[in-house]
Write a protein that holds these residues in place. Structure first.
Motif, mmCIF file in Angstrom:
data_model
loop_
_atom_site.group_PDB
_atom_site.id
_atom_site.type_symbol
_atom_site.label_atom_id
_atom_site.label_comp_id
_atom_site.label_asym_id
_atom_site.label_seq_id
_atom_site.Cartn_x
_atom_site.Cartn_y
_atom_site.Cartn_z
ATOM 1 N N THR A 126 -32.057 -20.877 -39.957
ATOM 2 C CA THR A 126 -33.487 -20.418 -39.825
ATOM 3 C C THR A 126 -34.330 -21.290 -38.913
ATOM 4 O O THR A 126 -34.416 -22.321 -38.569
ATOM 5 N N ASP A 127 -35.088 -20.450 -38.046
ATOM 6 C CA ASP A 127 -36.114 -21.002 -37.051
ATOM 7 C C ASP A 127 -37.324 -20.365 -37.864
ATOM 8 O O ASP A 127 -37.856 -19.156 -37.780
ATOM 9 N N ILE A 128 -38.319 -21.280 -38.198
ATOM 10 C CA ILE A 128 -39.511 -21.129 -38.886
ATOM 11 C C ILE A 128 -40.478 -20.255 -38.315
ATOM 12 O O ILE A 128 -41.107 -19.352 -38.740
ATOM 13 N N GLY A 129 -40.155 -20.370 -36.624
ATOM 14 C CA GLY A 129 -40.965 -19.463 -36.013
ATOM 15 C C GLY A 129 -40.575 -18.040 -35.851
ATOM 16 O O GLY A 129 -41.272 -17.278 -35.134
ATOM 17 N N LYS A 130 -39.358 -17.587 -36.385
ATOM 18 C CA LYS A 130 -38.991 -16.429 -36.273
ATOM 19 C C LYS A 130 -38.354 -15.911 -37.732
ATOM 20 O O LYS A 130 -37.438 -16.139 -38.354
ATOM 21 N N PRO A 131 -39.478 -14.945 -38.383
ATOM 22 C CA PRO A 131 -39.275 -14.546 -39.923
ATOM 23 C C PRO A 131 -37.716 -14.055 -40.019
ATOM 24 O O PRO A 131 -37.269 -14.179 -40.993
ATOM 25 N N ALA A 132 -37.301 -13.282 -39.096
ATOM 26 C CA ALA A 132 -36.022 -12.573 -39.259
ATOM 27 C C ALA A 132 -34.733 -13.665 -39.445
ATOM 28 O O ALA A 132 -33.750 -13.206 -39.773
ATOM 29 N N THR A 133 -34.877 -14.845 -38.969
ATOM 30 C CA THR A 133 -33.849 -15.832 -39.043
ATOM 31 C C THR A 133 -33.865 -16.165 -40.733
ATOM 32 O O THR A 133 -32.887 -16.931 -40.970
ATOM 33 N N PHE A 134 -34.833 -15.959 -41.343
ATOM 34 C CA PHE A 134 -34.753 -16.467 -42.876
ATOM 35 C C PHE A 134 -33.611 -15.793 -43.572
ATOM 36 O O PHE A 134 -33.485 -14.500 -43.118
ATOM 37 N N LYS A 135 -32.638 -16.319 -44.213
ATOM 38 C CA LYS A 135 -31.854 -15.417 -44.982
ATOM 39 C C LYS A 135 -32.181 -14.258 -45.671
ATOM 40 O O LYS A 135 -33.196 -14.517 -46.652
#
Length: 243
Positions: A126-135
């Protein structure tokens, strides 16, 4: 030695009895009314040039969401409800490790399926700046016209293949990370018709589970008892070998 093992067995039984008698071993977290520090928003694709139209009204412990997906099938269309559990961006996520059931009390009109999404923070990807990378964990939930209360087992939530492709993540990173839940969404089902308005009136969205405090105490107690039993057996074996 037999007396010692009998004593350990009695202690184990006493722990189990005490655990059974302890009150309130379960917990529930409600998303309606919206908890302090959490935000609830309705969204659609108009800011990205789409033609979907969504509206949301919240009245105490009830939320009414309406949406009509854009009729042009050439364009992507989306809308939904979003609970941000970390609205201040402080990485203050929910620990739902022991959540086993999601309850949704909803009055549905013009829709036959919703998708419940749970987004978790995965420290490996997860990159906090990229919401789509949250599982992403999701589950399709059939609904019927009128009011109903549905229970969705948490174990039935899954990470779809497209999430790995979109996030450019290998499928070896398949841990659910329910200990760091960041967002919850409810969106229309995959095949909801374009240009058809639907309404969801929500009375309850809650996550139920077993309290990990009492369970942890019992688990640690049994581990200590096991260590004690193994230690006694090992000591007895050494004493006999010396003889």
């Amino acid at each position: 030695m037999k007396k010692t093992y009998a004593l350990l067995a009695l202690i184990a039984i006493a722990i189990l009895v005490a655990y059974a008698l302890l009150p309130d071993r379960s917990f529930k977290e409600d998303l309606l009314p919206v908890p302090e520090g959490v935000t609830l928003d309705g969204y659609d694709d108009r800011s990205d040039g789409g033609a979907s139209e969504a509206s949301l009204s919240v009245n105490g412990g009830e939320a009414e969401f309406s949406c009509m997906l854009g009729a042009d099938s050439v364009k992507f269309a989306w809308c939904g409800l979003l609970w941000n559990l970390d609205s201040q961006g402080e990485e203050n996520y929910r620990n739902w490790t022991f959540v086993d059931t999601v309850f949704v009390d909803v009055e549905a009109r013009g829709i036959s399926e919703v998708i419940v999404k749970v987004w978790t923070f995965d420290p490996d990807v997860t990159d906090i700046g990229k919401p789509a990378t949250f599982k992403l964990l999701l589950k399709e939930v059939p609904v019927k016209e009128g009011r109903q209360r549905v229970a969705v087992p948490m174990e039935e939530f899954y990470t779809p293949d497209f999430w790995y492709e979109t996030a450019q993540v290998s499928k070896e990173y398949n841990k659910r990370h329910q200990e760091t839940v960041a967002r919850v969404e409810i969106v229309p089902g995959w095949n909801h018709p374009r240009g058809k308005k639907f309404t969801l009136k929500l009375y309850e969205v809650s996550f139920w589970g077993i309290s990990n405090l009492y369970f942890g105490i019992v688990l640690v107690s049994f581990i200590l008892l096991t260590i004690a039993a193994v230690g006694l057996r090992h000591k007895t074996g050494n004493d006999e070998s010396k003889k």
